[in-house]
Design an enzyme around this catalytic site. Structure first.
Site, PDB file in Angstrom:
ATOM      1  N   SER A 122       0.840  -1.194   0.000  1.00  0.00           N
ATOM      2  CA  SER A 122       0.000   0.000   0.000  1.00  0.00           C
ATOM      3  C   SER A 122       0.876   1.245   0.000  1.00  0.00           C
ATOM      4  CB  SER A 122      -0.845  -0.022   1.271  1.00  0.00           C
ATOM      5  OG  SER A 122      -1.427   1.229   1.511  1.00  0.00           O
ATOM      6  N   TYR A 146      -1.624  -0.930  10.847  1.00  0.00           N
ATOM      7  CA  TYR A 146      -1.910  -1.530   9.530  1.00  0.00           C
ATOM      8  C   TYR A 146      -0.746  -1.286   8.571  1.00  0.00           C
ATOM      9  CZ  TYR A 146      -3.506  -1.816   4.734  1.00  0.00           C
ATOM     10  OH  TYR A 146      -3.568  -2.104   3.395  1.00  0.00           O
ATOM     11  N   LYS A 150       2.278  -3.838   6.628  1.00  0.00           N
ATOM     12  CA  LYS A 150       2.662  -3.872   5.201  1.00  0.00           C
ATOM     13  C   LYS A 150       4.166  -3.662   5.062  1.00  0.00           C
ATOM     14  CE  LYS A 150      -1.344  -4.624   3.383  1.00  0.00           C
ATOM     15  NZ  LYS A 150      -1.620  -5.913   2.747  1.00  0.00           N
TER      16      LYS A 150
HETATM   17  P1  NAD Z   1     -10.955  -7.156   1.483  1.00  0.00           P
HETATM   18  O1  NAD Z   1     -11.118  -7.164   2.956  1.00  0.00           O
HETATM   19  O2  NAD Z   1     -12.140  -6.903   0.641  1.00  0.00           O
HETATM   20  O3  NAD Z   1     -10.296  -8.531   1.003  1.00  0.00           O
HETATM   21  C1  NAD Z   1      -9.407  -9.271   1.806  1.00  0.00           C
HETATM   22  C2  NAD Z   1      -9.865 -10.733   1.767  1.00  0.00           C
HETATM   23  O4  NAD Z   1      -8.959 -11.507   2.555  1.00  0.00           O
HETATM   24  C3  NAD Z   1     -11.256 -10.933   2.338  1.00  0.00           C
HETATM   25  O5  NAD Z   1     -12.014 -11.726   1.454  1.00  0.00           O
HETATM   26  C4  NAD Z   1     -11.004 -11.670   3.655  1.00  0.00           C
HETATM   27  O6  NAD Z   1     -12.055 -12.544   3.978  1.00  0.00           O
HETATM   28  C5  NAD Z   1      -9.707 -12.397   3.355  1.00  0.00           C
HETATM   29  N1  NAD Z   1      -8.869 -12.695   4.529  1.00  0.00           N
HETATM   30  C6  NAD Z   1      -8.519 -11.847   5.534  1.00  0.00           C
HETATM   31  N2  NAD Z   1      -7.733 -12.466   6.417  1.00  0.00           N
HETATM   32  C7  NAD Z   1      -7.568 -13.734   5.960  1.00  0.00           C
HETATM   33  C8  NAD Z   1      -6.866 -14.873   6.433  1.00  0.00           C
HETATM   34  N3  NAD Z   1      -6.177 -14.829   7.573  1.00  0.00           N
HETATM   35  N4  NAD Z   1      -6.909 -16.012   5.703  1.00  0.00           N
HETATM   36  C9  NAD Z   1      -7.626 -16.085   4.563  1.00  0.00           C
HETATM   37  N5  NAD Z   1      -8.312 -15.042   4.072  1.00  0.00           N
HETATM   38  C10 NAD Z   1      -8.282 -13.881   4.756  1.00  0.00           C
HETATM   39  O7  NAD Z   1      -9.788  -6.108   1.151  1.00  0.00           O
HETATM   40  P2  NAD Z   1      -9.308  -5.537  -0.250  1.00  0.00           P
HETATM   41  O8  NAD Z   1      -9.672  -4.097  -0.301  1.00  0.00           O
HETATM   42  O9  NAD Z   1      -9.710  -6.428  -1.341  1.00  0.00           O
HETATM   43  O10 NAD Z   1      -7.739  -5.600  -0.026  1.00  0.00           O
HETATM   44  C11 NAD Z   1      -6.954  -6.680  -0.507  1.00  0.00           C
HETATM   45  C12 NAD Z   1      -5.509  -6.453  -0.102  1.00  0.00           C
HETATM   46  O11 NAD Z   1      -5.061  -5.220  -0.648  1.00  0.00           O
HETATM   47  C13 NAD Z   1      -5.281  -6.349   1.407  1.00  0.00           C
HETATM   48  O12 NAD Z   1      -4.071  -6.976   1.723  1.00  0.00           O
HETATM   49  C14 NAD Z   1      -5.173  -4.848   1.655  1.00  0.00           C
HETATM   50  O13 NAD Z   1      -4.400  -4.564   2.764  1.00  0.00           O
HETATM   51  C15 NAD Z   1      -4.501  -4.399   0.362  1.00  0.00           C
HETATM   52  N6  NAD Z   1      -4.756  -2.989   0.056  1.00  0.00           N
HETATM   53  C16 NAD Z   1      -6.040  -2.547  -0.029  1.00  0.00           C
HETATM   54  C17 NAD Z   1      -6.294  -1.212  -0.314  1.00  0.00           C
HETATM   55  C18 NAD Z   1      -7.708  -0.683  -0.369  1.00  0.00           C
HETATM   56  O14 NAD Z   1      -7.875   0.529  -0.274  1.00  0.00           O
HETATM   57  N7  NAD Z   1      -8.718  -1.511  -0.541  1.00  0.00           N
HETATM   58  C19 NAD Z   1      -5.222  -0.332  -0.528  1.00  0.00           C
HETATM   59  C20 NAD Z   1      -3.924  -0.828  -0.441  1.00  0.00           C
HETATM   60  C21 NAD Z   1      -3.702  -2.165  -0.152  1.00  0.00           C
HETATM   61  C1  WQD Z   2      -9.628   9.693   1.305  1.00  0.00           C
HETATM   62  C2  WQD Z   2      -9.815  11.180   1.605  1.00  0.00           C
HETATM   63  C3  WQD Z   2     -10.036  11.644   3.953  1.00  0.00           C
HETATM   64  C4  WQD Z   2     -13.805   9.468   4.465  1.00  0.00           C
HETATM   65  C5  WQD Z   2      -7.043   4.535   3.268  1.00  0.00           C
HETATM   66  C6  WQD Z   2      -5.920   3.865   4.017  1.00  0.00           C
HETATM   67  C7  WQD Z   2      -4.852   3.431   3.090  1.00  0.00           C
HETATM   68  C8  WQD Z   2      -5.412   2.595   1.933  1.00  0.00           C
HETATM   69  C9  WQD Z   2      -6.605   3.214   1.301  1.00  0.00           C
HETATM   70  C10 WQD Z   2      -5.114   0.271   2.402  1.00  0.00           C
HETATM   71  C11 WQD Z   2      -9.011  11.664   2.818  1.00  0.00           C
HETATM   72  C12 WQD Z   2     -11.304  11.972   3.218  1.00  0.00           C
HETATM   73  C13 WQD Z   2     -12.641  10.042   3.978  1.00  0.00           C
HETATM   74  C14 WQD Z   2     -14.895  10.320   4.821  1.00  0.00           C
HETATM   75  C15 WQD Z   2     -13.567  12.213   4.147  1.00  0.00           C
HETATM   76  N1  WQD Z   2      -5.846   1.304   2.377  1.00  0.00           N
HETATM   77  N2  WQD Z   2     -12.531  11.385   3.810  1.00  0.00           N
HETATM   78  N3  WQD Z   2     -14.718  11.659   4.635  1.00  0.00           N
HETATM   79  O1  WQD Z   2      -7.222   7.581   4.029  1.00  0.00           O
HETATM   80  O2  WQD Z   2      -6.348   7.901   1.668  1.00  0.00           O
HETATM   81  O3  WQD Z   2      -6.501   5.652   2.592  1.00  0.00           O
HETATM   82  O4  WQD Z   2      -7.549   3.618   2.287  1.00  0.00           O
HETATM   83  O5  WQD Z   2      -3.946   0.171   2.249  1.00  0.00           O
HETATM   84  O6  WQD Z   2      -3.904   2.733   3.815  1.00  0.00           O
HETATM   85  O7  WQD Z   2      -5.396   4.775   4.959  1.00  0.00           O
HETATM   86  O8  WQD Z   2      -8.584   6.834   2.008  1.00  0.00           O
HETATM   87  O9  WQD Z   2     -10.944   6.950   1.377  1.00  0.00           O
HETATM   88  O10 WQD Z   2     -10.333   6.898   3.825  1.00  0.00           O
HETATM   89  O11 WQD Z   2      -9.838   8.941   2.481  1.00  0.00           O
HETATM   90  O12 WQD Z   2     -13.484  13.441   4.019  1.00  0.00           O
HETATM   91  O13 WQD Z   2     -15.941   9.856   5.271  1.00  0.00           O
HETATM   92  O14 WQD Z   2     -11.185  11.396   1.941  1.00  0.00           O
HETATM   93  O15 WQD Z   2      -9.781  12.591   4.956  1.00  0.00           O
HETATM   94  O16 WQD Z   2      -8.606  12.974   2.542  1.00  0.00           O
HETATM   95  P1  WQD Z   2      -7.115   7.109   2.650  1.00  0.00           P
HETATM   96  P2  WQD Z   2     -10.007   7.338   2.450  1.00  0.00           P
END
Ligand code: NAD
Ligand code: WQD
Length: 334
Positions: A122, A146, A150
């Site tokens: 991330s 979190y 990562k």
């Molecule tokens: P999500 O929660 O929708 O998907 C994660 C999946 O992993 C879920 O289906 C959950 O049931 C499964 N899971 C969790 N722990 C598990 C375990 N111990 N064993 C087996 N399955 C397990 O999340 P997502 O948004 O699809 O994110 C996927 C990956 O991408 C995550 O690692 C997250 O940290 C990373 N990521 C997400 C974002 C975002 O904004 N969505 C941003 C950056 C990185």
């Molecule tokens: C976006 C913008 C908020 C909600 C998070 C995690 C990051 C990554 C993605 C996994 C910011 C503003 C938000 C609301 C708002 N996940 N906001 N009202 O914080 O960039 O990232 O998700 O890796 O690690 O931190 O995303 O969508 O929460 O926020 O004003 O109800 O929207 O302040 O400026 P963020 P977000």
């Protein structure tokens, strides 16, 4: 090529399964369904018209994982917990699920001599920007458990590669994945109150919530609200297909997946309102603890190494999210 997709039932995982199947990969999903339901996988099959193998299991269960991994050529590792706020309250759960879970996966992969891995990292590993856009060589530091999980996993992968340079590892650093599949069948289905901006906006537009809370309008940005690099989840899914296709020699490489462009909170609200034709009321609130004013990616390396760049813009993101929201006003609950 047979790919084990951990966390494949989740938001990014399910979209990636569609694109992997479309690209001809044989996909096996391994998920404990802690933050997803089987419904997403049924819909993946509906979209692709192909059968999907799936195993209900936890990545920390090395016995079950080993059975699932036999015969696989590579792993895409999405499984993990991802809510920043929750990670502050439950750090042990986050370290256990994310770090211990990844260690279990790597041990089993090593045992079976499967050394091709794509890992979900991330942009949070960059912390407060020293410069923008973030390039992959920006210093790494994080501000919450979190993000720390990562970063620790990234370091484990780099150490693993140093110890055994036959591994083929790509670390993909996602910026802000949003949007949904064009069919409106799969999308993001947050449990409870959405933590993230775009799903919150979509729920306000459909009438499930009253108004968007804008967390701060006094940041040093063009309109005072936070700026992020939003990318369509289908573009992100395609990035995983390209990563697997490009992963043909030993390496441990970190690559940004982002659009390379930032939008403010108010710009996103306006775009969603325009596309949905709905008024989206908002209220300015105090800043959210730990938020950064502005960040966005430099996606040059992804273009160079993977031949990948985003295709879809913010309007397309809003259109597809809105279609998913209309078709699934309460998420996957039927
Ligand atoms: P999500 O929660 O929708 O998907 C994660 C999946 O992993 C879920 O289906 C959950 O049931 C499964 N899971 C969790 N722990 C598990 C375990 N111990 N064993 C087996 N399955 C397990 O999340 P997502 O948004 O699809 O994110 C996927 C990956 O991408 C995550 O690692 C997250 O940290 C990373 N990521 C997400 C974002 C975002 O904004 N969505 C941003 C950056 C990185
Ligand atoms: C976006 C913008 C908020 C909600 C998070 C995690 C990051 C990554 C993605 C996994 C910011 C503003 C938000 C609301 C708002 N996940 N906001 N009202 O914080 O960039 O990232 O998700 O890796 O690690 O931190 O995303 O969508 O929460 O926020 O004003 O109800 O929207 O302040 O400026 P963020 P977000």
């Amino acid at each position: 090529m047979k790919i084990l997709v951990t966390g494949g039932a989740g938001y990014i995982g399910s979209h990636s399964c569609v694109e992997l199947q479309n690209a001809g990969f044989d996909v096996v999903v391994y998920d404990n369904f802690s933050n997803s339901t089987f419904e997403s996988l049924k819909r993946v099959m509906q979209i692709t018209g192909k059968q999907l193998s799936f195993i209900s299991g936890d990545v920390r269960d090395e016995v079950a994982l080993e059975k699932a991994l036999i015969g696989c050529d590579a792993v895409i590792h999405f499984a993990g917990l991802k809510a920043v706020g929750e990670s502050v309250e439950k750090p042990l759960a986050y370290y256990d699920n994310n770090v211990h879970g990844t260690l279990c996966l790597l041990r089993v992969m090593q045992k079976l001599n499967i050394k091709k891995l794509v890992f979900s990292s991330s942009a949070t590993v960059y912390g407060d920007p020293e410069f923008l856009p973030f390039t992959e060589n920006h210093p790494l530091r994080t501000t919450n458990p979190y993000g720390q999980t990562k970063l620790v996993i990234e370091e484990i992968l780099r150490d693993l590669f140093r110890s055994d340079p036959t591994w083929q590892i790509m670390i993909l650093r996602y910026f802000n994945p949003v949007g949904a599949h064009e069919s409106g069948l799969i999308g993001e289905d947050p449990q409870g109150i959405p933590n993230n901006l775009m799903p919150y906006i979509a729920q306000v537009a459909i009438g499930r919530r009253e108004c968007v809370n804008v967390f701060g309008n006094d940041y040093p940005t063009r309109d005072g609200t936070g700026v992020r690099d939003y990318l369509h989840v289908v573009d992100l899914a395609l990035g995983h297909v390209k990563a697997l296709q490009a992963l043909n020699k030993p390496q441990c490489t970190a690559i940004n997946l982002g659009a390379g462009k930032g939008y403010s909170v108010l710009e996103v609200i306006n775009a969603f309102s325009k596309v949905s034709g709905k008024e989206i009321p908002f209220e300015v609130m105090p800043r959210r603890a730990g938020d950064i004013a502005e960040f966005y990616s430099d996606p040059t390396l992804a273009q160079k190494l993977l031949g990948w760049e985003v295709e879809y813009d913010l309007d397309k993101i809003c259109e597809d999210m809105w279609r998913f929201q209309i078709k699934n006003p309460k998420g996957y609950v039927l």
